[in-house]
Structures are given as C-alpha cells and as structure tokens.
Scaffold this motif. Sequence first.
Motif, PDB file in Angstrom:
ATOM      1  N   HIS A   1      -4.891   6.289  -5.892  1.00  0.00           N
ATOM      2  CA  HIS A   1      -5.797   7.209  -5.200  1.00  0.00           C
ATOM      3  C   HIS A   1      -6.489   6.546  -4.004  1.00  0.00           C
ATOM      4  O   HIS A   1      -7.419   7.126  -3.441  1.00  0.00           O
ATOM      5  CB  HIS A   1      -6.850   7.733  -6.179  1.00  0.00           C
ATOM      6  N   GLY A   2      -6.046   5.374  -3.633  1.00  0.00           N
ATOM      7  CA  GLY A   2      -6.637   4.615  -2.543  1.00  0.00           C
ATOM      8  C   GLY A   2      -6.419   3.147  -2.827  1.00  0.00           C
ATOM      9  O   GLY A   2      -5.572   2.773  -3.658  1.00  0.00           O
TER      10      GLY A   2
ATOM     11  N   LEU B   1       0.830  -1.204   0.000  1.00  0.00           N
ATOM     12  CA  LEU B   1       0.000   0.000   0.000  1.00  0.00           C
ATOM     13  C   LEU B   1       0.866   1.255   0.000  1.00  0.00           C
ATOM     14  O   LEU B   1       0.598   2.207  -0.753  1.00  0.00           O
ATOM     15  CB  LEU B   1      -0.927   0.002   1.220  1.00  0.00           C
ATOM     16  N   GLU B   2       1.879   1.287   0.822  1.00  0.00           N
ATOM     17  CA  GLU B   2       2.778   2.444   0.866  1.00  0.00           C
ATOM     18  C   GLU B   2       3.422   2.679  -0.499  1.00  0.00           C
ATOM     19  O   GLU B   2       3.506   3.821  -0.980  1.00  0.00           O
ATOM     20  CB  GLU B   2       3.849   2.230   1.932  1.00  0.00           C
TER      21      GLU B   2
ATOM     22  N   MET C   1       0.655   4.009  -3.054  1.00  0.00           N
ATOM     23  CA  MET C   1       0.254   5.397  -2.830  1.00  0.00           C
ATOM     24  C   MET C   1       1.358   6.350  -3.287  1.00  0.00           C
ATOM     25  O   MET C   1       1.091   7.404  -3.871  1.00  0.00           O
ATOM     26  CB  MET C   1      -0.084   5.617  -1.365  1.00  0.00           C
TER      27      MET C   1
ATOM     28  N   ALA D   1      -5.102   6.781   3.180  1.00  0.00           N
ATOM     29  CA  ALA D   1      -5.517   6.052   1.980  1.00  0.00           C
ATOM     30  C   ALA D   1      -6.925   5.517   2.157  1.00  0.00           C
ATOM     31  O   ALA D   1      -7.172   4.671   3.018  1.00  0.00           O
ATOM     32  CB  ALA D   1      -4.549   4.893   1.711  1.00  0.00           C
TER      33      ALA D   1
ATOM     34  N   LEU E   1      -1.442   6.843   6.141  1.00  0.00           N
ATOM     35  CA  LEU E   1      -1.285   7.405   4.800  1.00  0.00           C
ATOM     36  C   LEU E   1      -2.498   8.222   4.354  1.00  0.00           C
ATOM     37  O   LEU E   1      -2.418   8.949   3.360  1.00  0.00           O
ATOM     38  CB  LEU E   1      -1.059   6.277   3.791  1.00  0.00           C
TER      39      LEU E   1
ATOM     40  N   ALA F   1      -2.986   2.263   6.283  1.00  0.00           N
ATOM     41  CA  ALA F   1      -4.047   2.988   5.575  1.00  0.00           C
ATOM     42  C   ALA F   1      -4.433   4.253   6.330  1.00  0.00           C
ATOM     43  O   ALA F   1      -4.629   5.321   5.725  1.00  0.00           O
ATOM     44  CB  ALA F   1      -5.263   2.087   5.391  1.00  0.00           C
TER      45      ALA F   1
END
Length: 326
Positions: free
Chosen positions: A138-139, A129-130, A133, A170, A168, A165
Amino acid sequence: MIIDTHAHFTPQIMLKALASKIDRFQNIELLEEDGKYRLAFMGQAPTRPLSPKLRDADMRLEWMDTQSIDSQVVGGWLDSFGYELPPEEGEAWSQFLNEHQITGTEDLDRLHPLATVPLQDGVRAAKVLEEAMAAGAHGVMIGTQPNGQAGNLDDPDLDPFWEAAATLGATVYIHPMFGCGDMRLNDYGMMNAVGRGTDTTTAVSRMLFAGHFTRFAGLRCVVSHGGGAIPYMLGRLKRNHAIHPDECADVEAEFKKLYFDSVLFEPDALTFLCSCCGHDKVMLGSDYPFPIGDMEPLKVVEDAGFDDAQKKMILAETAQDLFRIS
C-alpha cells in the motif's frame, strides 16, 4: 472507520523463513536466544531485540480493539532494512522482507503492508518498489539515511526511486533511523526523545531546499512524528530561502506537498501542525508497538478540539486516499 497510519510489524513467518534461508544472505546474521531475536548486518553489532509485540498479530489486534482502531498501515522495522548491505544483497533482502510483509498480512484484512526498498541503490530501489506495489503493498516506508548511518535522501543517485514513487502513486513514509551520529544523545533516552526528531528535521529540510517535493510531480510523502521540528522552524527555513534564493527551492511551496502523522502527544502541538499544513494533511499515528509511541492515539485528536469534519480527515479520509484503503 479509524486508521492508524504509523505502525511497525515484522511477521513471525519472516523470522522462521530466514532461519531456513539465511545462507542466501552472506552479510546477515539471525541471532536467537531464549525466544529473543536479533539481526546483525555486515559484521556490525546486533540490532535491538525484535519485541513480541512487533511480531505478534493477535496482541496487535487486541490493542487495536481497545483503542477503537479499525485498520493499521504497517511498515517494517527500520533496524532491519539493511541499507548497509552491498546493493545486490540489499535488493534480495528487501524483496525477502516484502514477500513476508505482504504474505504475513494477507489473511489480516485490518493490516495494510508497506514495502521496503534498498535505498543504497536508487535503480534497484525503483525496481523493488514496482515489484512490491504490483504484489499488493500500500506504499513504502523508508529511512532517512540511505547508507545505514549516513547519506541523504536528496542524493541524485536516488532520483530513479523518487521518479518511480511519483509515477506509481506510491505514498512514501519517511521515518528516522535509530542512530543519528551524535554522541550527546547517548544518555537519558535522548536517541528516541530527541535524536529521531533531529534526524527527520535534517533529512527532510534537505529535500525541501532541494525542491524534491515539487520536482517529482505526483510525489506523496508522509513525514513521521509530526514532521520533527520542521513545522515549528518553517519561518526560519523560509528565511533561509530568501537569503539564498539561488541555492534553495521555495520552501513554502515544497512544504505544502507534505503529509504528517499525529504522534505529537500534546494537543497544542497537533493544533499548531494543522494550522501550518491543513487538517487534510495530517493522519492518525501511534508508532505501535514502541514505548516512545502513543498507545492512546485518539486522545490527542479528541483533546485538540477539532470539529467533526476535521476529525474525519485525520482519522480516516486522508489515509484512505493515500494508502488505497477501501
């Protein structure tokens, strides 16, 4: 501006790249026959075919024009997320999907990509995820069953993902899986008509009772298909908390943290949803390109009789904030 926040996209470039790099993934097969593509994971039965509308950007943009939709938030295809894979391979697969989801939309300024992550491993999911992003996602869109056809989103193993999440900022789009483990749903198209909603209801109810949405400060989650049955069952969930206060978090406080899409078809249902959570917590969605989706998504918003300020929230303002769309 009008933004469709619930759509799925698998760029054709991903399939082309996979054909030349399939040896990187020991437990994934790419099956192609007469221009139809399927995937298979861990030697299991192949997925449904990837429809042309899922892969073709021109067809998508033409449909958006006919519906007066300016922008679309595009997640991947849940069948392809590969939660069944061993963790290391799952990480590599999610990175591969994200790379092509982002590059496959970078020349299409109307499409805003969501990442996928290897939910079978919370630490790896946080890492991916990191990376995504930072690369321009955008998520993130996730499925409800982090082990493919099993598992729970409130599993402590996933805490690193939820923490990432939240940190961030996100937005997490929670989407049901296709299979729901109930043989009674195998007829009449009920897997889509009923199973998706029950899957969402079960997965997110667990998170409500676990206190996930207030525990991770800053966490922003969207629940697809109008939240399944959760808004309608909210009183019952609150009653369960009252009966079991030591086992369940305050459902009302948790529910207030959630966002929802408008894929409900019935204006009265959409009005009821907004009465539960507020118009600022609901966003336009279509579920494009699937037949069970709403291919005239603005109609239910118009027919619900909202005022201009309420419609602006649903059609654009909330989505701009959550998905960082200028």
